[in-house]
Design a protein around this motif. Sequence first.
Motif, PDB file in Angstrom:
ATOM      1  N   ALA A   4     103.585  54.790 148.790  1.00 27.17           N
ATOM      2  CA  ALA A   4     103.378  55.620 147.603  1.00 27.17           C
ATOM      3  C   ALA A   4     101.923  55.582 147.164  1.00 27.17           C
ATOM      4  N   PHE A   5     101.328  54.383 147.185  1.00 19.50           N
ATOM      5  CA  PHE A   5      99.911  54.249 146.851  1.00 19.50           C
ATOM      6  C   PHE A   5      99.454  52.852 147.238  1.00 19.50           C
ATOM      7  N   SER A   6      98.142  52.655 147.245  1.00 17.63           N
ATOM      8  CA  SER A   6      97.578  51.336 147.520  1.00 17.63           C
ATOM      9  C   SER A   6      96.282  51.188 146.736  1.00 17.63           C
ATOM     10  N   VAL A   7      95.967  49.948 146.357  1.00 16.89           N
ATOM     11  CA  VAL A   7      94.726  49.650 145.638  1.00 16.89           C
ATOM     12  C   VAL A   7      94.229  48.288 146.088  1.00 16.89           C
ATOM     13  N   LEU A 148      99.645  50.938 135.997  1.00  8.48           N
ATOM     14  CA  LEU A 148      99.568  49.494 135.731  1.00  8.48           C
ATOM     15  C   LEU A 148      98.701  48.792 136.773  1.00  8.48           C
ATOM     16  N   CYS A 149      98.854  49.185 138.037  1.00 11.79           N
ATOM     17  CA  CYS A 149      98.119  48.518 139.124  1.00 11.79           C
ATOM     18  C   CYS A 149      96.636  48.885 139.123  1.00 11.79           C
ATOM     19  N   THR A 150      96.332  50.096 138.754  1.00 17.83           N
ATOM     20  CA  THR A 150      94.933  50.524 138.767  1.00 17.83           C
ATOM     21  C   THR A 150      94.191  50.124 137.490  1.00 17.83           C
ATOM     22  N   THR A 151      94.950  49.879 136.419  1.00 23.58           N
ATOM     23  CA  THR A 151      94.347  49.404 135.163  1.00 23.58           C
ATOM     24  C   THR A 151      95.156  48.204 134.685  1.00 23.58           C
ATOM     25  N   PRO A 152      94.940  47.037 135.315  1.00 30.57           N
ATOM     26  CA  PRO A 152      95.745  45.851 134.982  1.00 30.57           C
ATOM     27  C   PRO A 152      95.645  45.500 133.506  1.00 30.57           C
ATOM     28  N   PRO A 153      96.714  44.914 132.955  1.00 31.63           N
ATOM     29  CA  PRO A 153      96.725  44.579 131.525  1.00 31.63           C
ATOM     30  C   PRO A 153      95.715  43.491 131.190  1.00 31.63           C
ATOM     31  N   HIS A 154      95.395  43.385 129.907  1.00 36.50           N
ATOM     32  CA  HIS A 154      94.456  42.382 129.424  1.00 36.50           C
ATOM     33  C   HIS A 154      95.014  40.987 129.640  1.00 36.50           C
TER      34      HIS A 154
END
Length: 455
Positions: A4-7, A148-154
Amino acid sequence: MQRAFSVFLEAGKVQRQKLAALFNGFATRFDADMFLSGVTEEDAPLRRSANTCIIGIDPVSELIVQPDTTREEIKSFCFDSGNETLGYLSYTFGLKERGIQSDKKNDLPLGHLKQYAILVTVNLTTGFLECSAIETADHWRLQRLKDLCTTPPHCEELLPAGTAFSEPDPSMSRDEYIKGIESVLEHIRNGDTYQLCLSSAFSMTVPETFSTEITCSSDKKKQCDAIGLFMHLWQNYPAAYYTWFSSDDAKIISTSPECFLRVENGLITSEPIKGTTAFDEFSENLVTELRESPKESAELSMIVDLIRNDISTHCEYGSVTVDRHKDIFTVDNMLQMYSVVRGTLKTESTCLDLLFDAFPGGSITGCPKLRTMQIIEKLEPHSRDLYCGSFLHIKNPTTMNSSIAIRTGWFTHDHSGIQKFRYFAGSGLVIDSVPEREFEETIAKAEKFRKVLST
């Protein structure tokens, strides 16, 4: 499944806090099951036995193992669909398979296996994250997951402050445990067994302020204190086989350092652990003392021989070997000694055939296995339940990874409806075991949960 996607994520020990926040997000926002089977490069001298985490989201198929569930039904569930499987088989499943009757109460099913709409894998060495999904996966949830994966939480403190559990209530007092050791030593002298792993169960009452279900805080952030506990442990007490798994209303935490059986395209590896030294300050002298201890060496050698025998039925003739005998690694302020047993899976056997006939792992029973398990069932007042079973990640008939479910506990309710956290610890006993020292070893193995939850 299709990608689906990868980062790429930042990898390494310095990023452990950020990864913990991301994994916490998987569990709180997507109710994920997580096999965080890995350690980072900076965690040496931990073993490089596994460095890939796998996260399952949105189960599409589940198998609850019942007393009448057959091996063939488990194999059919794991292999027929072509999807990967995550789950566990309990020690009590092993009792059933060995024909040992038990009327002790269990908290959990004999086993619980799941297949998912979405799988996420994270390589802790490279930082590569890949998400795969079946065609019918929810595209909106996939987009939320990608965000969520591309902008991980604080990064934030995961363990709630000031939430102290009750002191642990053991299934056996110090005197009872030592009496049990003395009974084991008598069995050894009588020739019934020559090594036995005796365990104790510990129970702690969960404070009402501690959440084990996902809730929304005042700022509408989703949180779960039990998941926070799990991630706090993963972040601060690295080990190779961490697992967060939901089974009905039970929330299971495993922090195991031990590989039971790993099969990679038919190449089999087992890494039995025997021999423990707790320490406050590391010293090379401690490593030498452990490796040269006749008692600890005998423990390991006995179990290595048992594992060689257990896997040989499903190995090509002449392929079983032993490497790195009496190698040592550190975990939880303990030195642990282990060996690596290897073999090649027969073409007519599957990884589950191998697992069933070797289950449960010999390092947590003793030997000879059947008679020793019968003695354990008689001496231990508690059910081991999932403890000393195995968590499983099954890809296909020739590829599987599994742990020994030690350093493991779970949140559940007792018969009065009071929520408890139950965990276990044990020690291997041979003829020259000193009961008081074995009790101290058991307490050392249980200390991580007590220390974190009692402060």
